[in-house]
Write a protein that holds these residues in place. Structure first.
Motif, PDB file in Angstrom:
ATOM      1  N   GLN A 141       0.289  -1.290   0.362  1.00  0.00           N
ATOM      2  CA  GLN A 141       0.280  -0.012   0.216  1.00  0.00           C
ATOM      3  C   GLN A 141       0.794   0.975  -0.110  1.00  0.00           C
ATOM      4  O   GLN A 141       0.099   2.315  -0.491  1.00  0.00           O
ATOM      5  CB  GLN A 141      -0.874  -0.149   1.179  1.00  0.00           C
ATOM      6  N   HIS A 144       2.392   1.805  -3.284  1.00  0.00           N
ATOM      7  CA  HIS A 144       1.546   2.605  -5.053  1.00  0.00           C
ATOM      8  C   HIS A 144       1.036   3.450  -3.887  1.00  0.00           C
ATOM      9  O   HIS A 144       1.224   4.335  -4.980  1.00  0.00           O
ATOM     10  CB  HIS A 144       0.413   1.562  -4.617  1.00  0.00           C
ATOM     11  N   ARG A 145       1.654   4.139  -3.053  1.00  0.00           N
ATOM     12  CA  ARG A 145       0.912   5.997  -2.541  1.00  0.00           C
ATOM     13  C   ARG A 145       2.085   6.398  -3.426  1.00  0.00           C
ATOM     14  O   ARG A 145       2.466   7.628  -3.585  1.00  0.00           O
ATOM     15  CB  ARG A 145       0.830   5.495  -0.793  1.00  0.00           C
ATOM     16  N   SER A 148       2.429   6.691  -6.679  1.00  0.00           N
ATOM     17  CA  SER A 148       1.427   7.423  -6.951  1.00  0.00           C
ATOM     18  C   SER A 148       1.736   9.106  -7.381  1.00  0.00           C
ATOM     19  O   SER A 148       0.678   9.410  -7.279  1.00  0.00           O
ATOM     20  CB  SER A 148      -0.172   7.348  -6.709  1.00  0.00           C
ATOM     21  N   ASP A 150       0.781  10.219  -4.222  1.00  0.00           N
ATOM     22  CA  ASP A 150       0.594  10.566  -2.612  1.00  0.00           C
ATOM     23  C   ASP A 150       1.451  10.808  -1.657  1.00  0.00           C
ATOM     24  O   ASP A 150       2.149  10.158  -0.802  1.00  0.00           O
ATOM     25  CB  ASP A 150      -0.556  10.158  -2.534  1.00  0.00           C
ATOM     26  N   TYR A 154       0.218   8.144   6.117  1.00  0.00           N
ATOM     27  CA  TYR A 154       0.074   7.141   5.869  1.00  0.00           C
ATOM     28  C   TYR A 154      -0.508   6.464   7.276  1.00  0.00           C
ATOM     29  O   TYR A 154       0.523   6.242   8.300  1.00  0.00           O
ATOM     30  CB  TYR A 154      -0.005   6.000   5.315  1.00  0.00           C
TER      31      TYR A 154
END
Length: 288
Positions: A141, A144-145, A148, A150, A154
């Motif tokens: 997770q 991917h964050r 991307s 982002d 988290y």
């Protein structure tokens, strides 16, 4: 069918002083032979089935950075990074760095880790399997964050990141492919279907076909096209096999649905022979 090469051993006949030149030559030969990928293991001790713990072992990402500087086309990956070996954001940064410096040729190979012996020996925390899988999913997770762009905080059970900034981003778009190693049917293959771009299996044809069927079911539950995932298998290369025999075996795997076979280096005493054989195989198999 794409052909990869895994280098599992660095116990070259001329000792430690030969490791740099020999490994470098393997990387150059594999690149020039048209192989698709070059892989090393993420272990700190040699593993059972390959040699004794005391045999030479390189740190994976340092080795791939060295290989990146000597090659031009071949993709580079760790088969596979143990999730407990590095903090997730540090792993993402490491793979991003490899991708940028190699011109967009990095993979992120990752798995739940299994070698408790080396972790305990070196003081690396090694939680129970259930927690390792929890950490693996959180790492995916976070990956991917960060890839991307982002930067929002988290909050996971095991990891908390205030600002997962990854600057600069990887060159490969949308990101370096994520390969999950392992074939556990309940957890690993679910994570492949949800987060990964590729999987890696071991086994004979019947077992491999069964694992693909299970993965297909997980993809259906995740509403993920099964065809999006690159299917890879690892096999031990034998120098006693002819090009035709190896190509026939690859054809069988292609019929099952595999896209890439990663061959483990056959003979540490004569690695150039192994790479030359795979180069002939790649040339023959490239017509598929």
């Amino acid at each position: 069918m794409r052909i990869g090469l895994q280098v599992p051993s660095f116990s070259y006949p001329d000792g430690p002083q030969a490791i740099g030149p020999v490994f470098g030559q393997i990387a150059r030969d594999a690149d020039q032979a048209g192989l698709h990928s070059l892989w090393v293991m993420d272990h700190f001790f040699q593993i059972r089935g390959v040699g004794e713990p005391e045999e030479p072992m390189l740190e994976a990402y340092s080795a791939l950075s060295y290989a990146a500087a000597l090659t031009e086309r071949i993709t580079l990956g760790v088969l596979v990074s143990g999730v407990v070996h590095r903090y997730p954001a540090v792993l993402v940064k490491t793979v991003t760095t490899l991708d940028v410096l190699s011109g967009g040729r990095a993979w992120l190979g990752i798995g739940a880790a299994w070698n408790e012996e080396e972790c305990r020996a070196l003081g690396i925390p090694f939680p129970l399997l259930a927690e390792r899988f929890e950490r693996l999913e959180e790492t995916l997770q976070i990956t991917h964050r960060m890839w991307s762009g982002d930067q929002s905080p988290y909050e996971g059970t095991h990891y908390r990141l205030e600002r997962p900034l990854n600057s600069l981003p990887p060159l490969r778009r949308p990101h370096p492919p994520i390969l999950i190693g392992g074939s556990g049917e309940k957890k690993t293959l679910r994570l492949v279907a949800k987060y990964a771009d590729a999987c890696n299996f071991l086994g004979g044809p019947a077992e491999l076909l069964h694992k693909l069927d299970v993965l297909r079911e997980h993809c259906a539950r995740e509403d993920r096209p099964f065809e999006e995932i690159e299917k890879t298998s690892t096999s031990r290369l034998s120098l006693d096999s002819s090009v035709g025999e190896i190509v026939d075996g690859l054809g069988q795997l292609a019929e099952l649905g595999f896209d890439q076979v990663i061959h483990s280096l056959a003979d540490v005493r004569d690695p150039r022979a192994s790479v030359a054989l795979l180069g002939q195989v790649a040339e023959e198999a490239g017509s598929w």
